[in-house]
Design a protein around this motif. Structure first.
Motif, short mmCIF file in Angstrom:
data_model
loop_
_atom_site.label_atom_id
_atom_site.label_comp_id
_atom_site.label_asym_id
_atom_site.label_seq_id
_atom_site.Cartn_x
_atom_site.Cartn_y
_atom_site.Cartn_z
N ILE A 10 1.31 4.68 0.88
CA ILE A 10 2.47 3.83 1.13
C ILE A 10 2.10 2.70 2.09
O ILE A 10 2.47 1.55 1.86
N SER A 13 -0.02 0.17 0.34
CA SER A 13 0.80 -0.62 -0.57
C SER A 13 1.64 -1.65 0.19
O SER A 13 1.76 -2.79 -0.22
N ALA A 14 2.21 -1.20 1.28
CA ALA A 14 3.06 -2.09 2.06
C ALA A 14 2.27 -3.24 2.67
O ALA A 14 2.77 -4.34 2.81
N ASN A 70 9.96 -5.26 6.34
CA ASN A 70 9.83 -3.89 5.86
C ASN A 70 9.45 -2.89 6.95
O ASN A 70 9.48 -1.68 6.69
N TRP A 74 9.75 1.36 6.61
CA TRP A 74 8.58 2.24 6.54
C TRP A 74 8.56 3.21 7.71
O TRP A 74 8.15 4.36 7.56
N THR A 109 9.48 3.38 -3.03
CA THR A 109 8.56 2.89 -4.06
C THR A 109 9.17 1.71 -4.79
O THR A 109 8.51 0.69 -5.01
N ARG A 112 9.11 -1.26 -2.47
CA ARG A 112 7.76 -1.77 -2.30
C ARG A 112 7.34 -2.63 -3.49
O ARG A 112 6.80 -3.73 -3.32
N ARG A 116 6.65 -6.56 -3.28
CA ARG A 116 5.34 -7.07 -3.65
C ARG A 116 5.49 -8.19 -4.69
O ARG A 116 4.84 -9.23 -4.58
#
Length: 165
Positions: A10, A13-14, A70, A74, A109, A112, A116
């Motif tokens: 995670i 990805s973030a 974000n 998170w 998810t 994210r 993105r």
């Protein structure tokens, strides 16, 4: 192990697009990945695109804003995951906590992926038409090399491991 792996996934990805901007400005992120490719590759792509200082600054601003936006989400997810990991399967509420965590993970998810895509679109908008065309060409070349590698691996399989007894 699951907690560390999930958290790492995670966070990676973030941070994917954040690192791209950092790489674009000449920084080094210690190995995080962008879109499946190391930042070294993204830095090379940006270098080949000959971004102006204004473009680099814009990309950096876009990615920093995304990261800041974000950060709270998170952190809340991490807190909830840690609380669940502290529970034992025989505790009252364990299954309900698992269901809540699964729901939150799913939402994270989705967020994210949407974030993105938003950031990539904003970065893409900073590029000139010539840079966009060059980026598309580099992407096509990368895909062609990937396909060549797959074909090579098919025709040259790794030797089977021996089963010494």
């Amino acid at each position: 192990m699951r907690k560390t792996t999930s958290l790492g996934f995670i966070l990676a990805s973030a941070m994917a697009l954040t690192g791209a901007a950092y790489a674009a400005t000449g920084g080094h992120d210690g190995g995080r990945h962008f879109g499946g490719h190391g930042h070294h590759g993204m830095h090379e792509a940006f270098a080949k695109l000959n971004l102006t200082d204004a473009q680099k600054a814009s990309i950096k601003q876009i990615t920093q804003a995304s990261r800041e936006q974000n950060k709270g989400q998170w952190q809340a997810l991490r807190t909830q995951r840690e609380a669940f990991e502290q529970m034992t399967p025989d505790q009252v509420g364990y299954q309900a906590a698992a269901a809540r965590l699964a729901q939150v993970e799913g939402q994270a998810t989705q967020a994210r992926i949407e974030q993105r895509a938003k950031v990539k679109a904003q970065i893409y908008a900073v590029l000139t038409p010539a840079q966009k065309a060059q980026l598309a060409t580099m992407r096509s070349e990368r895909e062609a090399r990937r396909e060549q590698w797959k074909e090579f691996r098919k025709s040259h399989p790794a030797p089977a491991a021996s089963t010494a007894q």
